[in-house]
Write a protein that holds these residues in place. Structure first.
Motif, PDB file in Angstrom:
ATOM      1  N   ASN A  18       0.807  -1.222   0.000  1.00  0.00           N
ATOM      2  CA  ASN A  18       0.000   0.000   0.000  1.00  0.00           C
ATOM      3  C   ASN A  18       0.842   1.274   0.000  1.00  0.00           C
ATOM      4  O   ASN A  18       0.309   2.355  -0.236  1.00  0.00           O
ATOM      5  CB  ASN A  18      -0.988  -0.011   1.164  1.00  0.00           C
ATOM      6  CG  ASN A  18      -2.171  -0.901   0.871  1.00  0.00           C
ATOM      7  OD1 ASN A  18      -2.677  -0.934  -0.252  1.00  0.00           O
ATOM      8  ND2 ASN A  18      -2.615  -1.649   1.873  1.00  0.00           N
ATOM      9  N   THR A  19       2.153   1.159   0.230  1.00  0.00           N
ATOM     10  CA  THR A  19       3.017   2.351   0.143  1.00  0.00           C
ATOM     11  C   THR A  19       3.440   2.644  -1.293  1.00  0.00           C
ATOM     12  O   THR A  19       3.942   3.726  -1.573  1.00  0.00           O
ATOM     13  CB  THR A  19       4.288   2.202   1.011  1.00  0.00           C
ATOM     14  OG1 THR A  19       5.125   1.185   0.455  1.00  0.00           O
ATOM     15  CG2 THR A  19       3.948   1.915   2.467  1.00  0.00           C
ATOM     16  N   LEU A  20       3.257   1.694  -2.184  1.00  0.00           N
ATOM     17  CA  LEU A  20       3.628   1.891  -3.583  1.00  0.00           C
ATOM     18  C   LEU A  20       2.684   2.898  -4.231  1.00  0.00           C
ATOM     19  O   LEU A  20       1.496   2.918  -3.939  1.00  0.00           O
ATOM     20  CB  LEU A  20       3.552   0.565  -4.348  1.00  0.00           C
ATOM     21  CG  LEU A  20       4.498  -0.542  -3.885  1.00  0.00           C
ATOM     22  CD1 LEU A  20       4.106  -1.869  -4.502  1.00  0.00           C
ATOM     23  CD2 LEU A  20       5.939  -0.190  -4.210  1.00  0.00           C
ATOM     24  N   ASN A  21       3.234   3.729  -5.113  1.00  0.00           N
ATOM     25  CA  ASN A  21       2.389   4.679  -5.854  1.00  0.00           C
ATOM     26  C   ASN A  21       2.951   4.849  -7.257  1.00  0.00           C
ATOM     27  O   ASN A  21       4.004   4.302  -7.589  1.00  0.00           O
ATOM     28  CB  ASN A  21       2.286   6.014  -5.111  1.00  0.00           C
ATOM     29  CG  ASN A  21       3.621   6.696  -4.950  1.00  0.00           C
ATOM     30  OD1 ASN A  21       4.311   6.963  -5.927  1.00  0.00           O
ATOM     31  ND2 ASN A  21       4.000   6.974  -3.704  1.00  0.00           N
ATOM     32  N   GLU A  22       2.248   5.616  -8.082  1.00  0.00           N
ATOM     33  CA  GLU A  22       2.626   5.771  -9.491  1.00  0.00           C
ATOM     34  C   GLU A  22       4.030   6.341  -9.682  1.00  0.00           C
ATOM     35  O   GLU A  22       4.600   6.237 -10.762  1.00  0.00           O
ATOM     36  CB  GLU A  22       1.595   6.587 -10.272  1.00  0.00           C
ATOM     37  CG  GLU A  22       1.199   7.902  -9.658  1.00  0.00           C
ATOM     38  CD  GLU A  22       0.165   7.782  -8.532  1.00  0.00           C
ATOM     39  OE1 GLU A  22       0.142   8.691  -7.687  1.00  0.00           O
ATOM     40  OE2 GLU A  22      -0.578   6.805  -8.460  1.00  0.00           O
ATOM     41  N   ASN A  23       4.627   6.903  -8.638  1.00  0.00           N
ATOM     42  CA  ASN A  23       5.992   7.426  -8.720  1.00  0.00           C
ATOM     43  C   ASN A  23       7.041   6.404  -8.291  1.00  0.00           C
ATOM     44  O   ASN A  23       8.235   6.691  -8.351  1.00  0.00           O
ATOM     45  CB  ASN A  23       6.126   8.695  -7.865  1.00  0.00           C
ATOM     46  CG  ASN A  23       5.246   9.818  -8.385  1.00  0.00           C
ATOM     47  OD1 ASN A  23       5.129  10.010  -9.587  1.00  0.00           O
ATOM     48  ND2 ASN A  23       4.604  10.525  -7.476  1.00  0.00           N
ATOM     49  N   SER A  24       6.610   5.223  -7.850  1.00  0.00           N
ATOM     50  CA  SER A  24       7.542   4.184  -7.421  1.00  0.00           C
ATOM     51  C   SER A  24       8.287   3.635  -8.630  1.00  0.00           C
ATOM     52  O   SER A  24       7.680   3.288  -9.643  1.00  0.00           O
ATOM     53  CB  SER A  24       6.783   3.052  -6.726  1.00  0.00           C
ATOM     54  OG  SER A  24       6.123   3.515  -5.562  1.00  0.00           O
ATOM     55  N   THR A  25       9.607   3.592  -8.511  1.00  0.00           N
ATOM     56  CA  THR A  25      10.431   3.067  -9.597  1.00  0.00           C
ATOM     57  C   THR A  25      11.336   1.952  -9.065  1.00  0.00           C
ATOM     58  O   THR A  25      11.684   1.924  -7.894  1.00  0.00           O
ATOM     59  CB  THR A  25      11.306   4.169 -10.236  1.00  0.00           C
ATOM     60  OG1 THR A  25      12.109   4.768  -9.214  1.00  0.00           O
ATOM     61  CG2 THR A  25      10.453   5.230 -10.910  1.00  0.00           C
ATOM     62  N   ALA A  26      11.720   1.074  -9.968  1.00  0.00           N
ATOM     63  CA  ALA A  26      12.537  -0.077  -9.595  1.00  0.00           C
ATOM     64  C   ALA A  26      13.973   0.331  -9.322  1.00  0.00           C
ATOM     65  O   ALA A  26      14.540   1.157 -10.034  1.00  0.00           O
ATOM     66  CB  ALA A  26      12.491  -1.123 -10.706  1.00  0.00           C
ATOM     67  N   LEU A  27      14.559  -0.270  -8.303  1.00  0.00           N
ATOM     68  CA  LEU A  27      15.975  -0.084  -8.010  1.00  0.00           C
ATOM     69  C   LEU A  27      16.835  -0.995  -8.882  1.00  0.00           C
ATOM     70  O   LEU A  27      18.015  -0.744  -9.057  1.00  0.00           O
ATOM     71  CB  LEU A  27      16.244  -0.377  -6.535  1.00  0.00           C
ATOM     72  CG  LEU A  27      15.481   0.489  -5.521  1.00  0.00           C
ATOM     73  CD1 LEU A  27      15.751   0.007  -4.103  1.00  0.00           C
ATOM     74  CD2 LEU A  27      15.851   1.951  -5.687  1.00  0.00           C
ATOM     75  N   TRP A  28      16.247  -2.059  -9.391  1.00  0.00           N
ATOM     76  CA  TRP A  28      16.912  -2.982 -10.308  1.00  0.00           C
ATOM     77  C   TRP A  28      15.849  -3.651 -11.169  1.00  0.00           C
ATOM     78  O   TRP A  28      14.674  -3.575 -10.879  1.00  0.00           O
ATOM     79  CB  TRP A  28      17.751  -4.022  -9.560  1.00  0.00           C
ATOM     80  CG  TRP A  28      16.946  -5.082  -8.865  1.00  0.00           C
ATOM     81  CD1 TRP A  28      16.424  -6.220  -9.426  1.00  0.00           C
ATOM     82  CD2 TRP A  28      16.541  -5.109  -7.484  1.00  0.00           C
ATOM     83  NE1 TRP A  28      15.735  -6.946  -8.473  1.00  0.00           N
ATOM     84  CE2 TRP A  28      15.792  -6.281  -7.282  1.00  0.00           C
ATOM     85  CE3 TRP A  28      16.757  -4.266  -6.412  1.00  0.00           C
ATOM     86  CZ2 TRP A  28      15.257  -6.640  -6.053  1.00  0.00           C
ATOM     87  CZ3 TRP A  28      16.216  -4.609  -5.188  1.00  0.00           C
ATOM     88  CH2 TRP A  28      15.485  -5.773  -5.009  1.00  0.00           C
ATOM     89  N   GLY A  29      16.300  -4.297 -12.223  1.00  0.00           N
ATOM     90  CA  GLY A  29      15.398  -5.041 -13.091  1.00  0.00           C
ATOM     91  C   GLY A  29      14.747  -4.171 -14.149  1.00  0.00           C
ATOM     92  O   GLY A  29      14.981  -2.965 -14.226  1.00  0.00           O
ATOM     93  N   LYS A  30      13.926  -4.801 -14.989  1.00  0.00           N
ATOM     94  CA  LYS A  30      13.340  -4.138 -16.140  1.00  0.00           C
ATOM     95  C   LYS A  30      11.863  -3.791 -15.970  1.00  0.00           C
ATOM     96  O   LYS A  30      11.310  -3.085 -16.786  1.00  0.00           O
ATOM     97  CB  LYS A  30      13.504  -5.021 -17.377  1.00  0.00           C
ATOM     98  CG  LYS A  30      14.951  -5.275 -17.747  1.00  0.00           C
ATOM     99  CD  LYS A  30      15.065  -6.215 -18.920  1.00  0.00           C
ATOM    100  CE  LYS A  30      16.543  -6.513 -19.211  1.00  0.00           C
ATOM    101  NZ  LYS A  30      16.694  -7.482 -20.279  1.00  0.00           N
ATOM    102  N   MET A  31      11.212  -4.308 -14.931  1.00  0.00           N
ATOM    103  CA  MET A  31       9.780  -4.081 -14.765  1.00  0.00           C
ATOM    104  C   MET A  31       9.478  -2.689 -14.226  1.00  0.00           C
ATOM    105  O   MET A  31      10.205  -2.186 -13.371  1.00  0.00           O
ATOM    106  CB  MET A  31       9.184  -5.092 -13.777  1.00  0.00           C
ATOM    107  CG  MET A  31       9.036  -6.477 -14.311  1.00  0.00           C
ATOM    108  SD  MET A  31       8.073  -7.520 -13.194  1.00  0.00           S
ATOM    109  CE  MET A  31       9.383  -8.318 -12.292  1.00  0.00           C
ATOM    110  N   ASN A  32       8.393  -2.116 -14.717  1.00  0.00           N
ATOM    111  CA  ASN A  32       7.876  -0.907 -14.084  1.00  0.00           C
ATOM    112  C   ASN A  32       6.862  -1.332 -13.020  1.00  0.00           C
ATOM    113  O   ASN A  32       6.626  -2.538 -12.830  1.00  0.00           O
ATOM    114  CB  ASN A  32       7.282   0.064 -15.125  1.00  0.00           C
ATOM    115  CG  ASN A  32       6.059  -0.489 -15.842  1.00  0.00           C
ATOM    116  OD1 ASN A  32       5.286  -1.286 -15.303  1.00  0.00           O
ATOM    117  ND2 ASN A  32       5.869  -0.050 -17.074  1.00  0.00           N
ATOM    118  N   LEU A  33       6.265  -0.378 -12.333  1.00  0.00           N
ATOM    119  CA  LEU A  33       5.361  -0.705 -11.224  1.00  0.00           C
ATOM    120  C   LEU A  33       4.181  -1.552 -11.688  1.00  0.00           C
ATOM    121  O   LEU A  33       3.857  -2.563 -11.057  1.00  0.00           O
ATOM    122  CB  LEU A  33       4.872   0.571 -10.533  1.00  0.00           C
ATOM    123  CG  LEU A  33       3.898   0.336  -9.377  1.00  0.00           C
ATOM    124  CD1 LEU A  33       4.565  -0.443  -8.251  1.00  0.00           C
ATOM    125  CD2 LEU A  33       3.345   1.657  -8.869  1.00  0.00           C
TER     126      LEU A  33
END
Length: 148
Positions: A18-33
């Protein structure tokens, strides 16, 4: 061992989701939120027995050995661990809130998990304990990936 069947740990994971939001970005890997949320939803559907996938060839060769490594302790899943092709999300965008809700609803099903055998497409047949450990680790892995 940490497990999704522990209500306190499951609640903590859901709070992190529930802390994730549309501005959350990955620290590694290729997937977006969006891709991560959908990937995790599809993974839960497999682990709850709602979707079944054919065993991958490498899993038939190395799955049991890898499963032992993944479930021997509480070590985290390593960054950049490959994603099974069946669980890759190709579309780049979609309804983030809908995917979040679906994922949380599936995680809540572990309060009363199904009693049928689960066959993971890489690891093969899983015990109840292995399902709990793998689901916890997989969820934690992707939340850490998005700094949550």
């Amino acid at each position: 061992m940490k497990t999704i069947f522990d209500e306190t740990l499951r609640t903590q994971l859901i709070e992190r989701i529930n802390t994730l939001n549309e501005n959350s970005t990955a620290l590694w890997g290729k997937m977006n939120l969006y891709q991560m949320l959908k990937h995790c939803r599809v993974y839960e559907e497999m682990m709850l027995g709602k979707n079944q996938y054919q065993r991958v060839f490498l899993g038939r060769l190395f799955g049991k050995m890898a499963l032992k490594e993944f479930t021997q302790d509480d070590n985290q899943i390593k960054q950049k661990t490959p994603t099974l092709s069946q669980l890759k999300v190709k579309e780049k965008s979609g309804d983030i809130e809908s995917e979040r809700k679906k994922w949380i609803d599936l995680l809540n099903e572990y309060a009363n998990p199904p009693e049928h055998e689960i066959v993971h497409s890489f690891f093969g047949k899983l015990s109840y304990e292995q399902v709990g450990q793998l689901v916890y680790k997989h969820t934690d892995h992707h939340l850490r990936q998005f700094n949550s």
